[in-house]
Design a protein around this motif. Structure first.
Motif, short mmCIF file in Angstrom:
data_model
loop_
_atom_site.label_atom_id
_atom_site.label_comp_id
_atom_site.label_asym_id
_atom_site.label_seq_id
_atom_site.Cartn_x
_atom_site.Cartn_y
_atom_site.Cartn_z
N ARG A 196 0.91 -1.21 0.15
CA ARG A 196 0.14 -0.10 0.07
C ARG A 196 0.59 1.45 -0.17
N SER A 197 1.98 1.48 0.58
CA SER A 197 2.95 2.34 0.66
C SER A 197 3.72 2.63 -0.62
N LEU A 198 3.66 1.81 -1.53
CA LEU A 198 4.53 1.95 -2.68
C LEU A 198 3.84 2.74 -3.60
N LEU A 214 -8.01 -4.92 -4.90
CA LEU A 214 -9.26 -4.59 -4.19
C LEU A 214 -9.04 -4.19 -2.65
N MET A 215 -8.32 -4.83 -1.95
CA MET A 215 -7.80 -4.46 -0.54
C MET A 215 -7.06 -2.95 -0.52
N ILE A 216 -6.34 -2.73 -1.47
CA ILE A 216 -5.40 -1.86 -1.50
C ILE A 216 -6.37 -0.49 -1.92
N LYS A 217 -7.35 -0.58 -2.54
CA LYS A 217 -8.05 0.39 -3.04
C LYS A 217 -9.12 0.76 -1.67
N LEU A 218 -9.30 -0.39 -1.02
CA LEU A 218 -10.15 -0.19 0.22
C LEU A 218 -9.52 0.58 1.40
N MET A 219 -8.20 0.12 1.27
CA MET A 219 -7.48 0.63 2.51
C MET A 219 -7.17 2.32 2.30
N PRO A 279 -9.13 3.94 5.85
CA PRO A 279 -7.79 3.66 6.71
C PRO A 279 -7.98 2.62 7.89
N ILE A 280 -9.12 2.68 8.52
CA ILE A 280 -9.36 1.58 9.25
C ILE A 280 -9.39 0.08 9.01
N ALA A 314 -3.76 -5.55 10.03
CA ALA A 314 -2.87 -5.80 11.11
C ALA A 314 -3.40 -6.65 12.30
N ALA A 315 -4.49 -6.34 12.75
CA ALA A 315 -4.84 -7.14 13.82
C ALA A 315 -5.34 -8.73 13.34
#
Length: 227
Positions: A36-38, A156-161, A165-166, A172-173
């Motif tokens: 996600r940070s790339l 899809l998860m990257i776009k949702l993140m 942000p939650i 991570a949890a």
């Protein structure tokens, strides 16, 4: 090939693909968190190469998974690795500038994906191997077909993140949860902890809480250092 004309082959293939759809959700979260940070172009490379390499790793791992799970302390080490990965992903990394640093971040993301998938797939591959019933072609085909499924889920998860942000915190949890379960499932601890379900749930909760607490502390330290 004769086996391609046999209905059992196609039934087994469907089973493997379905198992991968069900079990690849947590892996998609790990890939998304790592990438996600790339920059956008680096994200695509991390998702593609990370997912592809992870599936190849699963094929190799399937052959030896049952024996590996019987080794004492292996899942403890794997669980601790997952805890570290969860903390690092939640804590965030320093912003990189320049092509060399971006390349380093890409390799770091792919390495994180591989390590996490290796640990998280130990239990999963046993289900896949059981569906394949010793048919290596069926196993390889089923896992290969699952590559686009994992890539789609990760994208899809990257776009949702980015939008919510939650989800990063929840992801991570989830890694911490799996880490706790992995540690509690180690062969060396069965005689100490027993096989009661509540033990595994308790370990999973502890793992999730540890990742969230340590990750948040690292986030605050990073923010304080930048200020």
């Amino acid at each position: 090939m004769d086996m391609l004309q046999h209905p059992d082959f196609w039934i087994g293939l469907v089973k493997i693909v379905w198992i991968n759809i069900i079990l690849s959700g947590d892996n998609a979260v790990v890939i998304a968190l790592a990438a996600r940070s790339l920059p956008p172009d680096q994200q695509k490379k991390a998702v593609f190469f990370g997912s592809g390499a992870a599936v190849v790793l699963r094929i190799v791992l399937t052959v030896v998974a049952a024996k590996l799970l019987a080794l004492p302390y292996l899942q403890i080490i794997g669980g601790l690795l997952l805890l570290w990965i969860g903390v690092q992903l939640l804590g965030g990394e320093e912003e990189d500038d320049g092509d060399g640093k971006q390349q380093g971040s890409l390799m770091t993301a792919i390495r994180t994906i591989l390590i996490a998938d290796l640990v998280m797939s130990l239990d999963n591959v046993i289900a896949v191997a059981a569906a394949a019933q010793g048919n290596m072609l069926l196993l390889i085909l089923g896992l290969a077909i699952s590559i686009p499924l994992v890539i789609f889920g990760s994208t899809l998860m990257i776009k949702l993140m980015e939008r919510f942000p939650i989800i990063v915190v929840l992801g991570a949890a989830l890694i911490g949860w799996v880490a706790g379960e992995t540690i509690a499932s180690d062969a060396a601890l069965k005689g100490v902890l027993g096989s009661a379900a509540w033990v595994h749930y308790a370990a999973a909760i502890v793992g999730a809480v540890l990742v969230l607490l340590i990750g948040k502390v690292l986030q605050r330290r990073g923010a304080a250092a930048e200020a």
